[in-house]
Design an enzyme around this catalytic site. Structure first.
Site, PDB file in Angstrom:
ATOM      1  N   LYS A  11      -4.364  19.718  -0.472  1.00 11.81           N
ATOM      2  CA  LYS A  11      -5.477  18.779  -0.252  1.00 11.81           C
ATOM      3  C   LYS A  11      -5.160  17.827   0.902  1.00 11.81           C
ATOM      4  CE  LYS A  11      -5.088  17.068  -4.434  1.00 11.81           C
ATOM      5  NZ  LYS A  11      -3.903  17.808  -4.920  1.00 11.81           N
ATOM      6  N   ARG A  86      -9.527  11.464 -10.689  1.00  7.58           N
ATOM      7  CA  ARG A  86      -8.593  12.322 -11.421  1.00  7.58           C
ATOM      8  C   ARG A  86      -8.870  12.302 -12.914  1.00  7.58           C
ATOM      9  NH1 ARG A  86      -4.266  12.112  -7.439  1.00  7.58           N
ATOM     10  NH2 ARG A  86      -2.569  13.449  -8.092  1.00  7.58           N
ATOM     11  N   ARG A 120       8.414  20.842  -0.117  1.00  4.50           N
ATOM     12  CA  ARG A 120       7.742  19.840   0.727  1.00  4.50           C
ATOM     13  C   ARG A 120       8.742  18.782   1.219  1.00  4.50           C
ATOM     14  NH1 ARG A 120       2.470  16.859  -1.324  1.00  4.50           N
ATOM     15  NH2 ARG A 120       3.771  16.393  -3.119  1.00  4.50           N
ATOM     16  N   ARG A 153       9.842  13.722  -1.703  1.00  2.00           N
ATOM     17  CA  ARG A 153       9.207  12.718  -2.559  1.00  2.00           C
ATOM     18  C   ARG A 153       9.884  12.709  -3.934  1.00  2.00           C
ATOM     19  NH1 ARG A 153       2.686  13.459  -2.081  1.00  2.00           N
ATOM     20  NH2 ARG A 153       2.875  13.373  -4.344  1.00  2.00           N
ATOM     21  N   ARG A 164       3.452  16.687 -13.744  1.00  2.00           N
ATOM     22  CA  ARG A 164       2.216  16.517 -12.953  1.00  2.00           C
ATOM     23  C   ARG A 164       1.239  17.643 -13.245  1.00  2.00           C
ATOM     24  NH1 ARG A 164       4.717  16.143  -7.252  1.00  2.00           N
ATOM     25  NH2 ARG A 164       2.607  15.934  -6.424  1.00  2.00           N
TER      26      ARG A 164
HETATM   27  P1  AP5 Z   1      -0.015  18.972   0.372  1.00  2.00           P
HETATM   28  O1  AP5 Z   1      -1.107  19.077   1.369  1.00  2.00           O
HETATM   29  O2  AP5 Z   1       0.948  17.835   0.489  1.00  2.00           O
HETATM   30  O3  AP5 Z   1      -0.623  19.100  -1.095  1.00  2.00           O
HETATM   31  P2  AP5 Z   1      -1.525  18.081  -1.934  1.00  2.00           P
HETATM   32  O4  AP5 Z   1      -2.570  18.892  -2.626  1.00  2.00           O
HETATM   33  O5  AP5 Z   1      -1.990  16.942  -1.080  1.00  2.00           O
HETATM   34  O6  AP5 Z   1      -0.437  17.641  -2.979  1.00  2.00           O
HETATM   35  P3  AP5 Z   1       0.026  16.224  -3.511  1.00  2.00           P
HETATM   36  O7  AP5 Z   1       1.304  16.484  -4.263  1.00  2.00           O
HETATM   37  O8  AP5 Z   1       0.093  15.174  -2.437  1.00  2.00           O
HETATM   38  O9  AP5 Z   1      -1.098  15.892  -4.470  1.00  2.00           O
HETATM   39  P4  AP5 Z   1      -1.003  15.159  -5.746  1.00  2.00           P
HETATM   40  O10 AP5 Z   1      -2.405  15.232  -6.157  1.00  2.00           O
HETATM   41  O11 AP5 Z   1      -0.043  15.570  -6.772  1.00  2.00           O
HETATM   42  O12 AP5 Z   1      -0.358  13.761  -5.289  1.00  2.00           O
HETATM   43  P5  AP5 Z   1      -0.992  12.370  -4.837  1.00  2.00           P
HETATM   44  O13 AP5 Z   1      -0.256  11.924  -3.656  1.00  2.00           O
HETATM   45  O14 AP5 Z   1      -2.487  12.455  -4.794  1.00  2.00           O
HETATM   46  O15 AP5 Z   1       0.810  20.364   0.399  1.00  2.00           O
HETATM   47  C1  AP5 Z   1       1.953  20.564  -0.437  1.00  2.00           C
HETATM   48  C2  AP5 Z   1       3.005  21.378   0.340  1.00  2.00           C
HETATM   49  O16 AP5 Z   1       2.502  22.683   0.610  1.00  2.00           O
HETATM   50  C3  AP5 Z   1       3.398  20.792   1.700  1.00  2.00           C
HETATM   51  O17 AP5 Z   1       4.766  21.000   1.900  1.00  2.00           O
HETATM   52  C4  AP5 Z   1       2.557  21.590   2.713  1.00  2.00           C
HETATM   53  O18 AP5 Z   1       3.211  21.700   3.975  1.00  2.00           O
HETATM   54  C5  AP5 Z   1       2.460  22.941   2.024  1.00  2.00           C
HETATM   55  N1  AP5 Z   1       1.188  23.626   2.270  1.00  2.00           N
HETATM   56  C6  AP5 Z   1      -0.048  23.053   2.324  1.00  2.00           C
HETATM   57  N2  AP5 Z   1      -0.993  24.006   2.514  1.00  2.00           N
HETATM   58  C7  AP5 Z   1      -0.325  25.187   2.550  1.00  2.00           C
HETATM   59  C8  AP5 Z   1      -0.736  26.555   2.695  1.00  2.00           C
HETATM   60  N3  AP5 Z   1      -2.037  26.866   2.849  1.00  2.00           N
HETATM   61  N4  AP5 Z   1       0.223  27.515   2.683  1.00  2.00           N
HETATM   62  C9  AP5 Z   1       1.531  27.199   2.528  1.00  2.00           C
HETATM   63  N5  AP5 Z   1       1.977  25.937   2.390  1.00  2.00           N
HETATM   64  C10 AP5 Z   1       1.055  24.947   2.393  1.00  2.00           C
HETATM   65  O19 AP5 Z   1      -0.643  11.471  -6.100  1.00  2.00           O
HETATM   66  C11 AP5 Z   1       0.680  11.097  -6.413  1.00  2.00           C
HETATM   67  C12 AP5 Z   1       0.680  10.233  -7.656  1.00  2.00           C
HETATM   68  O20 AP5 Z   1      -0.080   9.019  -7.428  1.00  2.00           O
HETATM   69  C13 AP5 Z   1       0.054  10.830  -8.916  1.00  2.00           C
HETATM   70  O21 AP5 Z   1       0.975  11.671  -9.614  1.00  2.00           O
HETATM   71  C14 AP5 Z   1      -0.318   9.560  -9.707  1.00  2.00           C
HETATM   72  O22 AP5 Z   1       0.820   8.984 -10.316  1.00  2.00           O
HETATM   73  C15 AP5 Z   1      -0.779   8.614  -8.605  1.00  2.00           C
HETATM   74  N6  AP5 Z   1      -2.226   8.739  -8.355  1.00  2.00           N
HETATM   75  C16 AP5 Z   1      -2.807   9.171  -7.204  1.00  2.00           C
HETATM   76  N7  AP5 Z   1      -4.157   9.181  -7.327  1.00  2.00           N
HETATM   77  C17 AP5 Z   1      -4.427   8.738  -8.586  1.00  2.00           C
HETATM   78  C18 AP5 Z   1      -5.623   8.558  -9.331  1.00  2.00           C
HETATM   79  N8  AP5 Z   1      -6.833   8.839  -8.786  1.00  2.00           N
HETATM   80  N9  AP5 Z   1      -5.539   8.094 -10.598  1.00  2.00           N
HETATM   81  C19 AP5 Z   1      -4.323   7.807 -11.148  1.00  2.00           C
HETATM   82  N10 AP5 Z   1      -3.145   7.979 -10.526  1.00  2.00           N
HETATM   83  C20 AP5 Z   1      -3.193   8.446  -9.255  1.00  2.00           C
END
Ligand code: AP5
Length: 210
Positions: A11, A86, A120, A153, A164
């Site tokens: 994403k 979420r 990552r 991370r 997660r």
């Molecule tokens: P990446 O693009 O980083 O994936 P992502 O979907 O953005 O994953 P995240 O881990 O950032 O999402 P998340 O939802 O768990 O975390 P968030 O930061 O929102 O890609 C991942 C890897 O794959 C990278 O290495 C990339 O290079 C590779 N890649 C990408 N596309 C690829 C492809 N097509 N092919 C191969 N490789 C690829 O949230 C973190 C924490 O914050 C949560 O756990 C929670 O504690 C808190 N939080 C955030 N939002 C909320 C909310 N709304 N409510 C409550 N708590 C929240």
């Protein structure tokens, strides 16, 4: 629009490209929380342990933060919400704040999620994201632009990844039906390589592919 999907589905990677092509802000609640943790703000101190464990920050905190962010001028002509909503209460609150065009549902198997997250690496200063196998930096362990060290991370360690995924299944996956039943959901296979996923997304959103 909203980018919905399991952790590691790509994403954030796609949001950066789409935001650039469409000239709209990429609003990632995860990035906002990590910024606050890095700068040791009151919010950062409150949420650090929650993020490290892979649990969700309480709805009240997250909803207020998004409400404030969406009121900024740059969000007037559109935005990508990455990682919000979420939970059902978050989706209900968002529905009262704005009218959404689309919700993109990034689909990826648990096996691929684990591969992507465990490989990552991020540049803490800019948030630029790499993968040791799928999109490695030019020099191992160093950011392409600044040459500064890349880090893993804290929530990309195995125990947090498993939690997660569990939290995603229990609290976020119900949003797929929530938005599908409202006719707003579009499924996107995010298993192909990044350029192919972007091409599919660009077609879907009628964006310039450059
Ligand atoms: P990446 O693009 O980083 O994936 P992502 O979907 O953005 O994953 P995240 O881990 O950032 O999402 P998340 O939802 O768990 O975390 P968030 O930061 O929102 O890609 C991942 C890897 O794959 C990278 O290495 C990339 O290079 C590779 N890649 C990408 N596309 C690829 C492809 N097509 N092919 C191969 N490789 C690829 O949230 C973190 C924490 O914050 C949560 O756990 C929670 O504690 C808190 N939080 C955030 N939002 C909320 C909310 N709304 N409510 C409550 N708590 C929240």
């Amino acid at each position: 629009m909203v980018f919905l999907g399991p952790p590691g589905a790509g994403k954030g990677t796609m949001a950066v490209r789409v935001a650039d092509a469409a000239s709209i802000p990429h609003i990632s609640t995860g990035d906002i929380f990590r910024f606050n943790i890095k700068n040791q703000t009151d919010l950062g101190k409150k949420v650090k342990a929650i993020l490290d464990s892979g649990e969700l920050v309480p709805d009240t905190v997250t909803i207020e933060l998004v409400q404030d962010r969406l009121q900024k001028d740059d969000a007037r002509s559109g935005f990508i919400l990455d990682g919000f909503p979420r939970t059902i209460p978050q989706a209900d609150a968002l529905g009262k704040m704005v009218t959404l065009d689309r919700v993109i549902n990034f689909e990826l198997s648990d096996e691929e999620v684990v591969k992507r997250l465990s490989g990552r690496r991020v540049h803490p200063g800019s948030g630029r994201t790499y993968h040791v196998l799928f999109s490695p930096p030019r020099v191992e362990g160093k950011d392409d632009e600044t040459g500064e060290p890349l880090v893993q991370r804290d929530d990309d360690k195995e125990e947090a990844i498993i939690n997660r995924l569990k939290v995603y299944r229990e609290q976020t996956q119900p949003l797929i039906d929530y938005y599908r039943s409202r006719g707003m959901l579009v499924d996107l296979d995010s298993s192909p390589a990044p350029d192919s996923v972007y091409a599919a997304l660009a077609d879907l959103l009628a964006l310039n592919r450059a």
